[in-house]
Design a protein around this motif. Sequence first.
Motif, PDB file in Angstrom:
ATOM      1  N   GLU A 151     -33.620 -25.629  40.264  1.00 61.52           N
ATOM      2  CA  GLU A 151     -32.888 -24.418  40.660  1.00 61.52           C
ATOM      3  C   GLU A 151     -32.203 -23.823  39.421  1.00 61.52           C
ATOM      4  O   GLU A 151     -31.051 -23.384  39.475  1.00 61.52           O
ATOM      5  N   GLN A 152     -32.945 -23.804  38.346  1.00 59.84           N
ATOM      6  CA  GLN A 152     -32.340 -23.491  37.060  1.00 59.84           C
ATOM      7  C   GLN A 152     -32.172 -21.983  36.848  1.00 59.84           C
ATOM      8  O   GLN A 152     -32.820 -21.150  37.492  1.00 59.84           O
ATOM      9  N   VAL A 153     -31.302 -21.665  35.900  1.00 56.69           N
ATOM     10  CA  VAL A 153     -31.172 -20.318  35.360  1.00 56.69           C
ATOM     11  C   VAL A 153     -31.669 -20.378  33.922  1.00 56.69           C
ATOM     12  O   VAL A 153     -31.189 -21.188  33.129  1.00 56.69           O
ATOM     13  N   LEU A 154     -32.639 -19.535  33.595  1.00 56.23           N
ATOM     14  CA  LEU A 154     -33.197 -19.487  32.248  1.00 56.23           C
ATOM     15  C   LEU A 154     -32.604 -18.306  31.485  1.00 56.23           C
ATOM     16  O   LEU A 154     -32.458 -17.209  32.033  1.00 56.23           O
ATOM     17  N   ALA A 155     -32.273 -18.549  30.211  1.00 54.20           N
ATOM     18  CA  ALA A 155     -31.763 -17.490  29.351  1.00 54.20           C
ATOM     19  C   ALA A 155     -32.547 -17.481  28.046  1.00 54.20           C
ATOM     20  O   ALA A 155     -32.988 -18.526  27.565  1.00 54.20           O
ATOM     21  N   ASP A 156     -32.702 -16.301  27.468  1.00 48.72           N
ATOM     22  CA  ASP A 156     -33.467 -16.122  26.238  1.00 48.72           C
ATOM     23  C   ASP A 156     -32.519 -15.781  25.086  1.00 48.72           C
ATOM     24  O   ASP A 156     -32.153 -14.620  24.903  1.00 48.72           O
ATOM     25  N   ARG A 162     -30.544 -12.750  27.470  1.00 49.36           N
ATOM     26  CA  ARG A 162     -31.042 -12.124  28.701  1.00 49.36           C
ATOM     27  C   ARG A 162     -31.484 -13.203  29.683  1.00 49.36           C
ATOM     28  O   ARG A 162     -32.222 -14.116  29.331  1.00 49.36           O
ATOM     29  N   VAL A 163     -31.003 -13.116  30.917  1.00 47.50           N
ATOM     30  CA  VAL A 163     -31.416 -14.059  31.949  1.00 47.50           C
ATOM     31  C   VAL A 163     -32.838 -13.710  32.394  1.00 47.50           C
ATOM     32  O   VAL A 163     -33.157 -12.534  32.642  1.00 47.50           O
ATOM     33  N   LEU A 164     -33.682 -14.732  32.474  1.00 43.24           N
ATOM     34  CA  LEU A 164     -35.090 -14.532  32.817  1.00 43.24           C
ATOM     35  C   LEU A 164     -35.304 -14.777  34.305  1.00 43.24           C
ATOM     36  O   LEU A 164     -34.878 -15.799  34.849  1.00 43.24           O
ATOM     37  N   THR A 165     -35.988 -13.863  34.950  1.00 44.79           N
ATOM     38  CA  THR A 165     -36.432 -14.087  36.321  1.00 44.79           C
ATOM     39  C   THR A 165     -37.704 -14.916  36.299  1.00 44.79           C
ATOM     40  O   THR A 165     -38.301 -15.141  35.239  1.00 44.79           O
ATOM     41  N   GLY A 166     -38.150 -15.366  37.464  1.00 45.65           N
ATOM     42  CA  GLY A 166     -39.422 -16.084  37.546  1.00 45.65           C
ATOM     43  C   GLY A 166     -40.572 -15.286  36.964  1.00 45.65           C
ATOM     44  O   GLY A 166     -41.349 -15.802  36.135  1.00 45.65           O
ATOM     45  N   PRO A 167     -40.727 -14.006  37.346  1.00 44.41           N
ATOM     46  CA  PRO A 167     -41.799 -13.194  36.748  1.00 44.41           C
ATOM     47  C   PRO A 167     -41.670 -13.034  35.237  1.00 44.41           C
ATOM     48  O   PRO A 167     -42.680 -12.968  34.525  1.00 44.41           O
ATOM     49  N   ASP A 168     -40.426 -12.979  34.719  1.00 46.00           N
ATOM     50  CA  ASP A 168     -40.238 -12.895  33.262  1.00 46.00           C
ATOM     51  C   ASP A 168     -40.843 -14.108  32.577  1.00 46.00           C
ATOM     52  O   ASP A 168     -41.552 -13.981  31.560  1.00 46.00           O
ATOM     53  N   ALA A 169     -40.540 -15.299  33.108  1.00 42.78           N
ATOM     54  CA  ALA A 169     -41.067 -16.532  32.514  1.00 42.78           C
ATOM     55  C   ALA A 169     -42.586 -16.574  32.618  1.00 42.78           C
ATOM     56  O   ALA A 169     -43.283 -16.986  31.679  1.00 42.78           O
ATOM     57  N   GLU A 170     -43.119 -16.133  33.752  1.00 46.64           N
ATOM     58  CA  GLU A 170     -44.570 -16.106  33.933  1.00 46.64           C
ATOM     59  C   GLU A 170     -45.228 -15.182  32.916  1.00 46.64           C
ATOM     60  O   GLU A 170     -46.293 -15.505  32.359  1.00 46.64           O
ATOM     61  N   THR A 177     -50.408 -17.800  26.320  1.00 45.52           N
ATOM     62  CA  THR A 177     -51.549 -18.696  26.574  1.00 45.52           C
ATOM     63  C   THR A 177     -52.658 -18.057  27.392  1.00 45.52           C
ATOM     64  O   THR A 177     -53.765 -18.585  27.427  1.00 45.52           O
ATOM     65  N   GLY A 178     -52.344 -16.983  28.100  1.00 40.48           N
ATOM     66  CA  GLY A 178     -53.327 -16.412  29.015  1.00 40.48           C
ATOM     67  C   GLY A 178     -53.458 -17.201  30.299  1.00 40.48           C
ATOM     68  O   GLY A 178     -54.290 -16.891  31.151  1.00 40.48           O
ATOM     69  N   ALA A 179     -52.625 -18.220  30.448  1.00 39.95           N
ATOM     70  CA  ALA A 179     -52.687 -19.106  31.614  1.00 39.95           C
ATOM     71  C   ALA A 179     -51.433 -18.927  32.458  1.00 39.95           C
ATOM     72  O   ALA A 179     -50.402 -18.432  31.975  1.00 39.95           O
ATOM     73  N   PRO A 180     -51.480 -19.346  33.711  1.00 36.44           N
ATOM     74  CA  PRO A 180     -50.284 -19.221  34.559  1.00 36.44           C
ATOM     75  C   PRO A 180     -49.213 -20.237  34.174  1.00 36.44           C
ATOM     76  O   PRO A 180     -49.485 -21.243  33.516  1.00 36.44           O
ATOM     77  N   LEU A 181     -47.996 -19.946  34.601  1.00 32.89           N
ATOM     78  CA  LEU A 181     -46.870 -20.853  34.379  1.00 32.89           C
ATOM     79  C   LEU A 181     -47.048 -22.108  35.220  1.00 32.89           C
ATOM     80  O   LEU A 181     -47.272 -22.031  36.425  1.00 32.89           O
ATOM     81  N   ASP A 182     -46.955 -23.261  34.570  1.00 32.39           N
ATOM     82  CA  ASP A 182     -47.003 -24.532  35.273  1.00 32.39           C
ATOM     83  C   ASP A 182     -45.577 -25.055  35.409  1.00 32.39           C
ATOM     84  O   ASP A 182     -44.795 -24.976  34.454  1.00 32.39           O
ATOM     85  N   PRO A 183     -45.194 -25.585  36.583  1.00 32.83           N
ATOM     86  CA  PRO A 183     -43.816 -26.071  36.755  1.00 32.83           C
ATOM     87  C   PRO A 183     -43.385 -27.084  35.701  1.00 32.83           C
ATOM     88  O   PRO A 183     -42.186 -27.159  35.364  1.00 32.83           O
ATOM     89  N   SER A 184     -44.320 -27.859  35.156  1.00 30.38           N
ATOM     90  CA  SER A 184     -43.962 -28.852  34.137  1.00 30.38           C
ATOM     91  C   SER A 184     -43.396 -28.194  32.875  1.00 30.38           C
ATOM     92  O   SER A 184     -42.666 -28.824  32.108  1.00 30.38           O
ATOM     93  N   MET A 185     -43.752 -26.909  32.644  1.00 28.18           N
ATOM     94  CA  MET A 185     -43.261 -26.201  31.464  1.00 28.18           C
ATOM     95  C   MET A 185     -41.762 -25.926  31.533  1.00 28.18           C
ATOM     96  O   MET A 185     -41.140 -25.600  30.521  1.00 28.18           O
ATOM     97  N   LEU A 186     -41.182 -26.030  32.722  1.00 26.51           N
ATOM     98  CA  LEU A 186     -39.774 -25.706  32.922  1.00 26.51           C
ATOM     99  C   LEU A 186     -38.862 -26.929  32.831  1.00 26.51           C
ATOM    100  O   LEU A 186     -37.651 -26.803  32.977  1.00 26.51           O
ATOM    101  N   MET A 187     -39.430 -28.096  32.583  1.00 20.71           N
ATOM    102  CA  MET A 187     -38.629 -29.314  32.511  1.00 20.71           C
ATOM    103  C   MET A 187     -37.857 -29.381  31.194  1.00 20.71           C
ATOM    104  O   MET A 187     -38.273 -28.805  30.181  1.00 20.71           O
TER     105      MET A 187
END
Length: 284
Positions: A151-156, A162-170, A177-187
């Motif tokens: 349930e994290q908040v991501l900041a850049d 800037r706080v990143l939304t889910g679509p921002d991170a994607e 990478t041209g690939a979708p966001l994998d949940p493991s990338m957020l650990m």
Amino acid sequence: MHDKSADRPAGRPSDWRQQFAEEARSERADLALMCLLVGAEADPLVDEAALDAAQIELDRLAGMLPFGLVGPRAWAAALAELLGGRCDFGGSPADFQRLESSLLHEVLRRRRGLPILLSVVWIEVARRAGAPVYGVALPGHFVVGFGDPHEQVLADPFAGGRVLTGPDAELLVAGATGAPLDPSMLMPADPVDVVVRILNNIRAWAAVRPERSDVALWAVELSLLLPSHPARLRYERAQLLVERGEFVTGAAEMDAYAEVVAAVDPATAEAIRRKARVARAMLN
């Protein structure tokens, strides 16, 4: 060949590489210290006092955060207001062209750096103030996470916090990478893995600047001190030694690496041995 150590101030510790290796293997590796030791390797003018000053600056910045912050969004907002706003930490495309952008003591001085070094500043300031903070090693763009990873908040920090939304991170991941966001990338990123990525950035910076093979060499040598590393780094070090005119040492390193490779790839091992013979012939 010029002895870089001759440029170092009297009293400079001779065992900083040993300290770096020991810290990387400790149970709770100190991210700031490891980054500062990388900077000390790069800058012969850095001494113990300079490292202490950098740590004191991180403490000072942490002391400027407000008391009583609760929740990851409040922490992210406070860090953005302090570091991205009042203190003007951030980055631009030009920062990717500067070695200083990968050195923590310089980032603290210039308040400019690569995403990963700006994130180190955020992590270390927030950690000192008691925030639930960690690095998030998105492909191509390092950011900071607050709170429970689920349930994290991501900041850049590169963008001033800037706080990143889910679509921002994607979008960041897709762009890199041209690939979708994998949940493991957020650990949360392990401190040693952060340092590996910093050293990889430094090696990439030096790779397109043949005149800075000195930087490439110490970055490889520090990488070899980490608990785990690709065996091929030994070959990279050998090539750099040869490029820098250390033909005998470089050739010996090539032969040693060829012995490792021979069991799985005899043809490649023989090609490396040929390069070692060529290196030795350059002495004649």
